[in-house]
Scaffold this motif. Structure first.
Motif, PDB file in Angstrom:
ATOM      1  N   SER A 253      -0.721  -2.439  -5.845  1.00  0.00           N
ATOM      2  CA  SER A 253      -0.708  -1.095  -4.555  1.00  0.00           C
ATOM      3  C   SER A 253      -1.355  -0.197  -4.531  1.00  0.00           C
ATOM      4  O   SER A 253      -1.641   0.975  -5.241  1.00  0.00           O
ATOM      5  CB  SER A 253       0.963  -0.479  -5.395  1.00  0.00           C
ATOM      6  N   PRO A 254      -2.220  -0.597  -3.615  1.00  0.00           N
ATOM      7  CA  PRO A 254      -2.939  -0.249  -3.442  1.00  0.00           C
ATOM      8  C   PRO A 254      -3.217   2.128  -3.141  1.00  0.00           C
ATOM      9  O   PRO A 254      -2.060   1.881  -2.252  1.00  0.00           O
ATOM     10  CB  PRO A 254      -4.599  -0.744  -2.306  1.00  0.00           C
ATOM     11  N   VAL A 255      -4.244   2.409  -2.389  1.00  0.00           N
ATOM     12  CA  VAL A 255      -4.207   3.651  -1.980  1.00  0.00           C
ATOM     13  C   VAL A 255      -4.217   3.517  -0.746  1.00  0.00           C
ATOM     14  O   VAL A 255      -5.757   3.462  -0.413  1.00  0.00           O
ATOM     15  CB  VAL A 255      -4.197   5.076  -2.918  1.00  0.00           C
ATOM     16  N   VAL A 256      -3.636   3.559   0.230  1.00  0.00           N
ATOM     17  CA  VAL A 256      -4.501   3.780   1.888  1.00  0.00           C
ATOM     18  C   VAL A 256      -4.080   6.111   1.833  1.00  0.00           C
ATOM     19  O   VAL A 256      -3.735   6.653   1.956  1.00  0.00           O
ATOM     20  CB  VAL A 256      -3.669   3.336   2.533  1.00  0.00           C
ATOM     21  N   VAL A 257      -5.055   6.102   2.105  1.00  0.00           N
ATOM     22  CA  VAL A 257      -5.722   7.750   2.442  1.00  0.00           C
ATOM     23  C   VAL A 257      -5.673   8.217   4.376  1.00  0.00           C
ATOM     24  O   VAL A 257      -6.524   7.024   4.032  1.00  0.00           O
ATOM     25  CB  VAL A 257      -6.750   8.913   1.821  1.00  0.00           C
ATOM     26  N   SER A 258      -4.948   8.419   4.773  1.00  0.00           N
ATOM     27  CA  SER A 258      -5.452   8.213   6.167  1.00  0.00           C
ATOM     28  C   SER A 258      -5.136   9.616   7.358  1.00  0.00           C
ATOM     29  O   SER A 258      -4.546   9.985   7.214  1.00  0.00           O
ATOM     30  CB  SER A 258      -3.604   7.294   7.361  1.00  0.00           C
ATOM     31  N   PHE A 259      -5.809  10.157   7.909  1.00  0.00           N
ATOM     32  CA  PHE A 259      -6.351  11.126   8.257  1.00  0.00           C
ATOM     33  C   PHE A 259      -6.406  11.009   9.766  1.00  0.00           C
ATOM     34  O   PHE A 259      -6.237   9.988  10.149  1.00  0.00           O
ATOM     35  CB  PHE A 259      -7.811  11.459   8.008  1.00  0.00           C
ATOM     36  N   PRO A 260      -5.560  12.388  10.138  1.00  0.00           N
ATOM     37  CA  PRO A 260      -5.191  11.945  11.448  1.00  0.00           C
ATOM     38  C   PRO A 260      -5.520  11.945  12.252  1.00  0.00           C
ATOM     39  O   PRO A 260      -6.758  12.021  12.707  1.00  0.00           O
ATOM     40  CB  PRO A 260      -4.528  13.348  11.683  1.00  0.00           C
TER      41      PRO A 260
ATOM     42  N   PRO B 247       0.947  -1.230  -0.150  1.00  0.00           N
ATOM     43  CA  PRO B 247       0.606  -0.153   0.250  1.00  0.00           C
ATOM     44  C   PRO B 247       1.530   1.477  -0.104  1.00  0.00           C
ATOM     45  O   PRO B 247       2.211   1.648   0.413  1.00  0.00           O
ATOM     46  CB  PRO B 247      -0.787   0.294   1.311  1.00  0.00           C
ATOM     47  N   ARG B 248       0.172   2.680  -0.800  1.00  0.00           N
ATOM     48  CA  ARG B 248       0.601   3.844  -0.802  1.00  0.00           C
ATOM     49  C   ARG B 248       0.205   4.492  -0.148  1.00  0.00           C
ATOM     50  O   ARG B 248      -1.022   4.466  -0.002  1.00  0.00           O
ATOM     51  CB  ARG B 248       1.038   4.191  -2.167  1.00  0.00           C
TER      52      ARG B 248
END
Length: 216
Positions: free
Chosen positions: A80-87, A45-46
């Protein structure tokens, strides 16, 4: 109220607007994944986190810069999925729609972040690049067009293989009156294979989660 929804694969999916200068996201034929497949288990993952320049304390409307940042991210793939990680503990005021078009193989990991709408308003987006948003389909009604987008807080137009988890979505309807019936917390329009889990939606004028077919 906690909202959990899984969307079954659709025959085709609808397209939504890209912000000006957004990346071209081409449609691709892809193998079917199980309904509700969780993409965080992928091996490569990215991970992307919003920049500190986007206020995360609900002190100002950040819909435009947050939407533009999301559109600047690379396209996810099965390997290669994308991970959008919010704080954790972040709070984003989003008075316009976070209109996300043709996203694929992407996890939106809220980590308990809040997305709050205070003064909802529509926004004109575009012109959109030629970018068929529906996985496996070539239709694209918005290529080169402008479109007025109502203030649906999270609107996913087309795309496939998405996970949306750990978010708190708070609408502007704090008095309990009926307002704009289309102002949903999450709208899935022509999306194929999506898992929504551990998400709370409160005080929206429309539905908590709306699932629709194509707009083509």
């Amino acid at each position: 109220m906690a909202v959990v929804a899984a969307c079954i694969p659709l025959a085709s999916a609808a397209s939504g607007p890209a912000t000006s200068g957004g990346p071209v996201r081409s449609a691709a034929v892809r193998p079917a994944l199980p309904v509700g497949a969780v993409l965080t288990s992928a091996s490569n993952p990215r991970v992307f986190t919003p920049p500190p320049s986007i206020a995360a304390d609900c002190s100002v409307d950040v819909a435009n810069p947050l939407r533009a940042w999301l559109w600047s991210l690379p396209k996810g793939t099965p390997t290669s999925p994308v991970v959008v990680s919010f704080p954790a503990g972040a709070c984003y005021q989003v008075d316009e729609s976070l209109f996300l078009r043709g996203f694929t193989d992407t996890v939106f990991e809220g980590n308990g972040a809040t997305f709050r709408q205070v003064t909802p308003r529509s926004v004109v987006l575009g012109p959109f690049p030629a970018d068929p948003p529906y996985c496996g389909a070539s239709v694209d009604r918005l290529a080169g067009e402008l479109s007025t987008i109502p203030p649906i807080i999270f609107w996913f137009e087309g795309g496939c293989d998405l996970t949306i988890e750990g978010l708190h979505i708070v609408g502007p309807n704090v008095t309990g009156r009926v307002g704009s019936m289309i102002d949903s917390g999450i709208q899935l329009t022509g999306v194929q294979r999506v898992l929504v889990q551990d998400v709370t939606v409160t005080d929206v004028d429309g539905d908590f989660v709306t699932m629709m077919g194509l707009h083509e």
